[in-house]
Scaffold this active site. Structure first.
Site, PDB file in Angstrom:
ATOM      1  N   HIS A  28       5.373   7.128   2.959  1.00 14.71           N
ATOM      2  CA  HIS A  28       3.949   7.296   3.250  1.00 14.71           C
ATOM      3  C   HIS A  28       3.425   8.519   2.528  1.00 14.71           C
ATOM      4  O   HIS A  28       3.274   8.497   1.321  1.00 14.71           O
ATOM      5  CB  HIS A  28       3.722   7.364   4.768  1.00 14.71           C
ATOM      6  CG  HIS A  28       2.746   6.342   5.238  1.00 14.71           C
ATOM      7  ND1 HIS A  28       1.462   6.646   5.570  1.00 14.71           N
ATOM      8  CD2 HIS A  28       2.862   5.015   5.395  1.00 14.71           C
ATOM      9  CE1 HIS A  28       0.824   5.552   5.932  1.00 14.71           C
ATOM     10  NE2 HIS A  28       1.647   4.546   5.834  1.00 14.71           N
ATOM     11  N   HIS A  51       5.090  -2.682  -1.976  1.00 17.48           N
ATOM     12  CA  HIS A  51       4.223  -2.311  -0.860  1.00 17.48           C
ATOM     13  C   HIS A  51       4.530  -3.261   0.284  1.00 17.48           C
ATOM     14  O   HIS A  51       4.759  -4.454   0.060  1.00 17.48           O
ATOM     15  CB  HIS A  51       2.751  -2.420  -1.278  1.00 17.48           C
ATOM     16  CG  HIS A  51       1.794  -1.820  -0.301  1.00 17.48           C
ATOM     17  ND1 HIS A  51       1.391  -2.484   0.827  1.00 17.48           N
ATOM     18  CD2 HIS A  51       1.174  -0.613  -0.279  1.00 17.48           C
ATOM     19  CE1 HIS A  51       0.551  -1.713   1.505  1.00 17.48           C
ATOM     20  NE2 HIS A  51       0.404  -0.576   0.859  1.00 17.48           N
ATOM     21  N   ASP A 103       0.509   5.006  -4.913  1.00 19.71           N
ATOM     22  CA  ASP A 103       1.309   6.216  -5.107  1.00 19.71           C
ATOM     23  C   ASP A 103       1.916   6.304  -6.507  1.00 19.71           C
ATOM     24  O   ASP A 103       2.305   7.384  -6.938  1.00 19.71           O
ATOM     25  CB  ASP A 103       2.413   6.288  -4.058  1.00 19.71           C
ATOM     26  CG  ASP A 103       1.844   6.366  -2.659  1.00 19.71           C
ATOM     27  OD1 ASP A 103       1.005   7.247  -2.428  1.00 19.71           O
ATOM     28  OD2 ASP A 103       2.215   5.541  -1.810  1.00 19.71           O
TER      29      ASP A 103
END
Length: 172
Positions: free
Chosen positions: A9, A55, A110
């Site tokens: 995260h 993901h 990310d």
């Protein structure tokens, strides 16, 4: 905020940035696709994942990644870290599919965000989780404001347009 600071995260963009920076040191500026593939395969053979790819929910390239990519193509096309991220975008999904390493081999947000933060001068990675948390809080709070104001259930901010909200409350 600290609850968000796990490797899947809040720390994910830091993990990507560290990995991509180490790769750049190893393969140099403007590496061939073959050199990039070798580095990726070495990562996988070492029992690690390719950070920033895959993901839990999305089954295609993360639209937030694409927005950041388009922005970067316009504003920092020659940045070495961005160029390497672009190469990874072209190379990694095929490798992950061939290796059977991921059901979803596409980049997530990310895979790119740390590079942008570095480029624009935010060098202290310890603050990335705070930015992540603040952005999450803004989304939740905007939804909460609308739900309280209009008596609606909690919704994702993207689920209604500003025009619809103006019509609903009679604003012009």
């Amino acid at each position: 905020m600290n609850g968000l600071a796990g490797p899947l995260h809040g720390l994910a963009n830091q993990e990507v940035l560290i990995w991509v920076t180490n790769m750049l040191k190893d393969v140099g500026d403007n590496p061939s696709d073959e050199k990039v593939k070798e580095y990726v395969l070495k990562t996988l053979e070492g029992g690690q994942v390719v950070p920033g790819y895959g993901h839990a929910v999305l089954r295609k390239t993360d639209p937030r990644y694409m927005a950041q990519r388009e922005f970067s193509l316009k504003h920092l096309p020659n940045d070495p870290l961005f160029k390497l991220c672009g190469q990874l975008f072209e190379v990694v999904p095929d490798i992950l599919l061939e290796q059977g390493k991921a059901k979803n081999p596409w980049p997530n947000v990310d895979a790119h965000s740390g590079v942008l933060l570095q480029f624009y001068g935010l060098k202290e990675m310890n603050y990335y989780t705070v930015l992540f948390g603040v952005s999450r809080a803004l989304g939740v709070l905007s939804s909460l404001v609308w739900s309280r104001a209009l008596g609606l259930p909690i919704e994702r901010p993207k689920s209604v347009t500003t025009e619809l909200m103006k019509k609903t409350v009679g604003a012009s």
